[in-house]
Enzyme design. Structure first.
Site, short mmCIF file in Angstrom:
data_model
loop_
_atom_site.label_atom_id
_atom_site.label_comp_id
_atom_site.label_asym_id
_atom_site.label_seq_id
_atom_site.Cartn_x
_atom_site.Cartn_y
_atom_site.Cartn_z
N LYS A 1 0.89 -1.22 -0.14
CA LYS A 1 -0.03 0.13 -0.03
C LYS A 1 1.00 1.40 0.11
O LYS A 1 0.45 2.20 -0.68
CB LYS A 1 -0.78 -0.07 1.21
CG LYS A 1 -1.82 -1.07 1.28
CD LYS A 1 -2.77 -1.01 2.48
CE LYS A 1 -2.15 -0.81 3.87
NZ LYS A 1 -1.60 -1.82 4.55
N ARG B 1 -8.77 1.44 9.93
CA ARG B 1 -8.44 0.14 10.07
C ARG B 1 -9.30 -0.75 11.02
O ARG B 1 -9.15 -1.92 11.39
CB ARG B 1 -6.92 0.03 10.86
CG ARG B 1 -5.76 -0.40 10.05
CD ARG B 1 -4.52 -0.21 10.87
NE ARG B 1 -3.60 -1.13 10.66
CZ ARG B 1 -2.37 -0.42 9.96
NH1 ARG B 1 -2.43 0.86 9.39
NH2 ARG B 1 -1.54 -1.38 9.78
N ARG C 1 11.47 -6.94 4.17
CA ARG C 1 11.48 -5.55 4.05
C ARG C 1 12.48 -4.90 4.83
O ARG C 1 12.68 -5.07 5.86
CB ARG C 1 9.87 -5.00 4.38
CG ARG C 1 10.02 -3.44 4.22
CD ARG C 1 8.45 -2.99 4.22
NE ARG C 1 7.88 -3.22 5.47
CZ ARG C 1 6.60 -2.94 5.78
NH1 ARG C 1 5.85 -2.45 4.54
NH2 ARG C 1 5.75 -3.25 6.69
N ARG D 1 12.03 -2.55 10.20
CA ARG D 1 11.08 -1.92 11.14
C ARG D 1 10.97 -3.16 12.46
O ARG D 1 10.97 -4.42 12.05
CB ARG D 1 9.73 -1.87 10.53
CG ARG D 1 9.61 -0.71 9.78
CD ARG D 1 8.40 -0.62 8.94
NE ARG D 1 7.26 -0.98 9.68
CZ ARG D 1 6.02 -0.78 8.97
NH1 ARG D 1 5.67 -0.19 8.16
NH2 ARG D 1 4.60 -1.12 9.79
N ARG E 1 0.58 -9.21 13.72
CA ARG E 1 -0.17 -8.02 12.95
C ARG E 1 -1.08 -8.73 11.81
O ARG E 1 -2.27 -8.14 11.44
CB ARG E 1 0.81 -7.18 12.08
CG ARG E 1 1.69 -6.29 12.96
CD ARG E 1 2.89 -5.97 12.29
NE ARG E 1 2.86 -4.95 11.33
CZ ARG E 1 3.63 -4.56 10.47
NH1 ARG E 1 4.84 -5.45 10.30
NH2 ARG E 1 3.16 -3.90 9.37
P1 AMP Z 1 1.65 0.52 9.09
O1 AMP Z 1 2.82 1.27 8.79
O2 AMP Z 1 0.47 0.94 8.39
O3 AMP Z 1 1.83 -1.01 9.16
O4 AMP Z 1 1.26 0.74 10.55
C1 AMP Z 1 2.28 0.46 11.52
C2 AMP Z 1 1.42 0.23 13.08
O5 AMP Z 1 1.00 1.54 13.42
C3 AMP Z 1 0.43 -0.59 13.03
O6 AMP Z 1 0.81 -2.10 13.24
C4 AMP Z 1 -0.46 -0.07 14.24
O7 AMP Z 1 0.23 -0.31 15.58
C5 AMP Z 1 -0.33 1.28 13.80
N1 AMP Z 1 -1.26 1.99 13.09
C6 AMP Z 1 -1.15 2.59 11.71
N2 AMP Z 1 -2.26 3.07 11.32
C7 AMP Z 1 -3.27 2.63 12.44
C8 AMP Z 1 -4.70 2.74 12.39
N3 AMP Z 1 -5.37 3.44 11.55
N4 AMP Z 1 -5.32 2.39 13.66
C9 AMP Z 1 -4.59 1.86 14.53
N5 AMP Z 1 -3.16 1.58 14.73
C10 AMP Z 1 -2.62 2.07 13.39
#
Ligand code: AMP
Length: 216
Positions: A13, A88, A127, A160, A171
């Site tokens: 994404k 989410r 990654r 990460r 996740r």
């Molecule tokens: P991402 O980079 O989108 O994979 O997000 C990394 C982490 O940030 C996720 O595993 C969540 O802990 C937190 N996070 C990101 N976006 C959201 C969201 N919309 N709602 C809740 N937690 C989020």
């Protein structure tokens, strides 16, 4: 153009949101990036979010909704935006609907990235991300020209914290439980389009462009 990118972690994404943002001149808003920035800045919100993120859990709805509401106020969102990683959960989607109604706006399309779980695991654990500019690489499928260094800016590549294998499974489970119901939610609103997430970045990008231009 107001778009939501929906899909499991590792679906690509972020990469596609950045490309689309360059193509249409609208911001890609990634709540994950915003939360990582808050954590790096050491704010109380950032510290709390960091604990949830490292555990592979979601940050509380009200925190993320507040961040997005503030971000959408900025002038660069006037022509549209791409939301990457938000909403989410169903309450987040409802809050987004309310925010847009107040602004007199609607979503144009929700793009759901479809990938098999073994492919997601392969992508996430391989990654590597540039510390400086955020560009993504993959140890096998898109390795950097020089090991450990970003092709774009020379920054250091890191893994990460939440891409380690144990956290990745958590996740994915959280995605299935909390985020997957949004597929039905947006399907019922007639907004959902599915994008096959396996294949080269270029092929997936063309599929996205075709989908959003068809509906524009
Ligand atoms: P991402 O980079 O989108 O994979 O997000 C990394 C982490 O940030 C996720 O595993 C969540 O802990 C937190 N996070 C990101 N976006 C959201 C969201 N919309 N709602 C809740 N937690 C989020």
């Amino acid at each position: 153009m107001r778009l939501v990118f929906l899909g499991p972690p590792g679906a690509g994404k972020g990469t596609q949101a950045r490309l689309l943002s360059e193509r249409y001149g609208i911001p890609a808003i990634a709540t994950g990036d915003m939360l990582r920035e808050a954590r790096a800045a050491g704010t109380p919100l950032g510290r709390e979010a960091g604990r949830a993120m490292d555990a592979g859990a979601l940050v509380p709805d009200e925190v993320v909704i507040g961040l997005v509401a503030e971000r959408l106020e900025r002038a660069d969102c006037e022509k549209g935006f791409i939301l990457d990683g938000f909403p989410r959960t169903v309450p987040q989607a409802q809050a987004l609907g309310k925010l847009l109604t107040l602004r007199g706006e609607v979503l144009d399309r929700v793009l759901a990235f479809d990938l098999s779980e073994p492919e997601l695991l392969r992508r996430l654990t391989g990654r590597r991300v540039c510390r400086k500019c955020g560009t993504n690489f993959h140890l096998v499928s898109s390795p950097p020209k020089r090991a450990g260094a970003c092709d774009r800016c020379g920054g250091e590549l890191t893994q990460r914290e939440d891409d380690h294998e144990a956290t990745v499974s958590r996740r994915l489970a959280v995605y299935r439980a909390e985020t997957q119901p949004l597929l039905d939610y947006y399907q019922r609103q007639g907004l959902l389009s599915t994008i096959p997430g396996e294949g080269s970045v270029e092929i997936i990008f063309s599929a996205i462009v075709r989908t959003v231009e068809k509906r524009a």
